[in-house]
Design a protein around this motif. Structure first.
Motif, short mmCIF file in Angstrom:
data_model
loop_
_atom_site.label_atom_id
_atom_site.label_comp_id
_atom_site.label_asym_id
_atom_site.label_seq_id
_atom_site.Cartn_x
_atom_site.Cartn_y
_atom_site.Cartn_z
N LEU A 191 0.82 -1.19 0.00
CA LEU A 191 0.00 0.00 0.00
C LEU A 191 0.86 1.26 0.00
CD1 LEU A 191 -2.78 1.22 0.03
CD2 LEU A 191 -2.90 0.86 2.49
N VAL A 192 1.99 1.22 0.70
CA VAL A 192 2.96 2.32 0.62
C VAL A 192 3.36 2.55 -0.83
CG1 VAL A 192 5.29 3.06 1.25
CG2 VAL A 192 3.85 1.94 2.97
N ALA A 193 3.69 1.45 -1.52
CA ALA A 193 4.11 1.56 -2.92
C ALA A 193 2.99 2.08 -3.80
CB ALA A 193 4.58 0.20 -3.41
N ALA A 194 1.78 1.55 -3.60
CA ALA A 194 0.64 1.97 -4.43
C ALA A 194 0.36 3.46 -4.28
CB ALA A 194 -0.60 1.15 -4.05
N MET A 195 0.41 3.96 -3.04
CA MET A 195 0.11 5.37 -2.81
C MET A 195 1.23 6.27 -3.33
SD MET A 195 -1.81 5.25 0.91
CE MET A 195 -2.35 6.96 0.85
N LEU A 196 2.47 5.82 -3.25
CA LEU A 196 3.57 6.61 -3.81
C LEU A 196 3.50 6.63 -5.34
CD1 LEU A 196 6.58 5.68 -1.51
CD2 LEU A 196 5.22 7.78 -1.50
N ASP A 197 3.09 5.51 -5.94
CA ASP A 197 2.83 5.53 -7.38
C ASP A 197 1.77 6.57 -7.71
OD1 ASP A 197 4.63 3.52 -8.16
OD2 ASP A 197 3.15 1.91 -7.95
N GLN A 198 0.67 6.56 -6.94
CA GLN A 198 -0.41 7.51 -7.16
C GLN A 198 0.06 8.96 -6.99
OE1 GLN A 198 -3.26 5.74 -4.23
NE2 GLN A 198 -4.74 5.88 -5.90
N LEU A 199 0.92 9.20 -6.01
CA LEU A 199 1.33 10.56 -5.67
C LEU A 199 2.20 11.18 -6.77
CD1 LEU A 199 0.90 12.50 -3.27
CD2 LEU A 199 3.13 11.76 -2.41
N ASP A 200 3.02 10.36 -7.44
CA ASP A 200 3.83 10.83 -8.57
C ASP A 200 4.73 12.01 -8.18
OD1 ASP A 200 4.74 10.89 -11.20
OD2 ASP A 200 3.18 12.27 -11.86
N VAL A 201 5.59 11.78 -7.20
CA VAL A 201 6.50 12.82 -6.72
C VAL A 201 7.72 12.93 -7.64
CG1 VAL A 201 7.97 13.54 -4.80
CG2 VAL A 201 5.77 12.44 -4.34
N HIS A 202 8.14 14.17 -7.89
CA HIS A 202 9.34 14.44 -8.68
C HIS A 202 10.29 15.33 -7.88
CE1 HIS A 202 7.75 12.70 -12.42
NE2 HIS A 202 6.58 13.16 -11.99
N PRO A 203 11.59 15.29 -8.23
CA PRO A 203 12.57 16.11 -7.50
C PRO A 203 12.17 17.58 -7.48
CG PRO A 203 13.70 14.53 -8.90
CD PRO A 203 12.24 14.43 -9.24
N GLY A 204 12.39 18.19 -6.31
CA GLY A 204 12.11 19.61 -6.14
C GLY A 204 10.71 19.93 -5.68
N MET A 205 9.84 18.91 -5.60
CA MET A 205 8.46 19.16 -5.17
C MET A 205 8.37 19.30 -3.65
SD MET A 205 6.02 16.75 -7.52
CE MET A 205 5.64 17.22 -9.20
N ARG A 206 7.45 20.15 -3.20
CA ARG A 206 7.19 20.32 -1.78
C ARG A 206 6.02 19.41 -1.40
NH1 ARG A 206 8.93 24.13 1.61
NH2 ARG A 206 9.77 25.33 -0.15
N VAL A 207 6.22 18.59 -0.34
CA VAL A 207 5.25 17.55 0.02
C VAL A 207 4.83 17.69 1.47
CG1 VAL A 207 4.82 15.07 0.13
CG2 VAL A 207 6.31 15.98 -1.65
N LEU A 208 3.53 17.52 1.72
CA LEU A 208 2.97 17.44 3.07
C LEU A 208 2.41 16.05 3.28
CD1 LEU A 208 1.96 18.67 5.78
CD2 LEU A 208 -0.14 19.32 4.55
N GLU A 209 2.80 15.43 4.39
CA GLU A 209 2.25 14.13 4.78
C GLU A 209 1.39 14.31 6.02
OE1 GLU A 209 3.79 9.61 5.76
OE2 GLU A 209 4.95 11.30 6.52
N ILE A 210 0.15 13.85 5.96
CA ILE A 210 -0.75 13.87 7.12
C ILE A 210 -0.70 12.49 7.75
CG2 ILE A 210 -3.08 14.36 7.92
CD1 ILE A 210 -1.85 16.73 6.47
N GLY A 211 -0.15 12.39 8.96
CA GLY A 211 0.02 11.10 9.62
C GLY A 211 1.47 10.66 9.53
N ALA A 212 2.23 10.93 10.60
CA ALA A 212 3.68 10.70 10.54
C ALA A 212 4.06 9.23 10.60
CB ALA A 212 4.38 11.46 11.67
#
Length: 413
Positions: A79-100
């Motif tokens: 599920l970690v992998a699936a959600m990171l695939d969905q998120l589609d993060v690229h270098p230089g992006m600013r990210v907020l995670e809710i739930g540490a």
């Protein structure tokens, strides 16, 4: 990956974990695959056995409430992998995670963005953020901003965010997340409606959030949020409970004891192979039918009392003092054993509702392999005329689910 595991080194276990995740279709982004392979997961789960920490299908509870309920956990790696695939993060992006959580996900995000300073993770539980901070510091990612606070409020100091990922399950999409997400940004959250939870990948289109993927999942609920799901036992021993949304016209008192009434069973004629899922049926019915809810049935409940499809959460329909739920039986089809879906009903409208559910099964079956709708989330003040279809109303939002092919959308009840 438990008793059958023959490798013992963390590196070998990580490699096997990622290989299994890849076989089920996740970690398809090369960057996601690489950070999963190179990040020491056990460093964030010091009290878990190595096999447990690297089981791709197993979530690990890290903190509990006094009554034993999980209050924080490490999500299953698939599920970690699936959600990171969905998120589609690229270098230089600013990210907020809710739930540490454990800090593991924030560590992965820091690598995907290229800098820990671009990642902010927030959790309301000080014990959780303290542990996450220690693990991030120990693994060289102490530059991640770890905040103790109410995740429903986001974190405006570092906004706007190109990406927001929510690793607890919210009932609604708070206004703060919407306003802190950059135009065109993506938000991935395991949102809930009508008794089920889906990880939705949503793009900010200005006046709405629009999904391009939905995955069935389960998470610890977002603490501090006004809860929109209600629950009540419907048997005297309280081992069968009904769960429904606050906006649904469910009368639990009228259903209590209903399972003691005569049972009516109707079969649909639709069968599934052993590896086929019926989850799309539940999702499909939520588009228009306000009677859809879920049953939670304890394992010790006899089948003669309640005999739903296997699983922890089971789809049901509640109308007045009538309850109908999904069931299955084994049938032989040549050399193959398949499962035939059907409906069991109790109450005065059981005949009508069991036949209705079976007809919905028949209508869903031909397109079930491609049966994924688009979830569009509008602000709560959006008028009906601006919506793409019937809405599921929440305090901050209006959820609308639509299918590309109108013929696959069930008739409104």
């Amino acid at each position: 990956m438990t008793s059958e595991t023959t490798t013992t080194s963390p590196e070998a276990l990580r490699s096997a974990m990622v290989a299994r995740i890849r076989t089920i279709g996740h970690a398809y982004r090369h960057e996601v695959e690489q950070v999963l392979l190179t990040t020491e997961r056990q460093a964030f789960l010091p009290h878990a056995e190595l096999d447990e920490a690297h089981d791709p299908h197993q979530a690990v509870v890290t903190h509990r409430f006094d009554d034993g309920r999980p209050r924080a956990l490490a999500s299953a790696p698939w599920l970690v992998a699936a959600m990171l695939d969905q998120l589609d993060v690229h270098p230089g992006m600013r990210v907020l995670e809710i739930g540490a959580g454990t800090g593991y996900n924030a560590c992965l995000l820091a690598q995907l963005t290229g800098s820990p300073d671009l990642v902010t993770t927030i959790d309301i539980d000080a014990d959780v953020t303290a542990q996450a901070s220690r693990a991030l510091e120990a693994t060289g990612y102490g530059g991640v901003h770890v905040i103790t606070g109410d995740g429903a409020l986001g974190y405006s100091d570092h906004a706007p965010y190109d990406r927001i990922i929510v690793t607890v399950s919210p009932w609604d999409i708070p206004t703060a997340w919407r306003t802190q997400l950059a135009p065109g940004g993506r938000l991935v959250a395991p949102v809930r409606w009508r008794g089920q939870s889906r990880s939705a990948a949503l793009t900010n289109r200005g006046d709405r959030l629009v999904s391009d993927s939905l995955y069935l999942c389960g998470f610890v609920y977002l603490v501090g949020e006004d809860e929109g799901e209600l629950a009540a036992p419907i048997t005297e021993d309280e081992r069968v409970t009904l769960h429904w949304d606050r906006d649904q016209p469910v009368e639990p008192a009228a259903l209590r004891g209903g399972l003691d009434q005569p049972r009516l069973t109707t079969w649909s004629g639709t069968t599934l192979a052993a590896n086929e899922s019926h989850d799309g049926l539940w999702l499909r019915l939520t588009t228009t039918d306000a009677r859809v809810c879920r049953l939670k049935v304890q394992p010790e409940v006899p089948r003669e009392v309640c005999d739903p499809v296997p699983g922890w959460w089971r789809m049901a329909l509640a109308e007045g003092n009538t309850l109908v739920y999904l069931t299955v039986r084994r049938v032989q089809d040549g050399d193959e054993v398949r499962g035939e879906l059907g409906a069991i009903g109790h109450g005065p409208a059981a005949a009508e509702l069991t036949e209705y559910l079976c007809q919905q099964i028949r209508d869903w079956a031909p397109s079930r392999a491609q049966d994924t709708p688009t979830l569009t989330i509008y602000p709560a003040d959006t008028p009906d005329c601006a919506l793409a279809g019937p809405a599921i109303d929440k305090p901050h939002s209006r959820f609308v689910l639509t299918y590309d092919d109108p013929s696959t959308t069930p008739a409104q009840s």
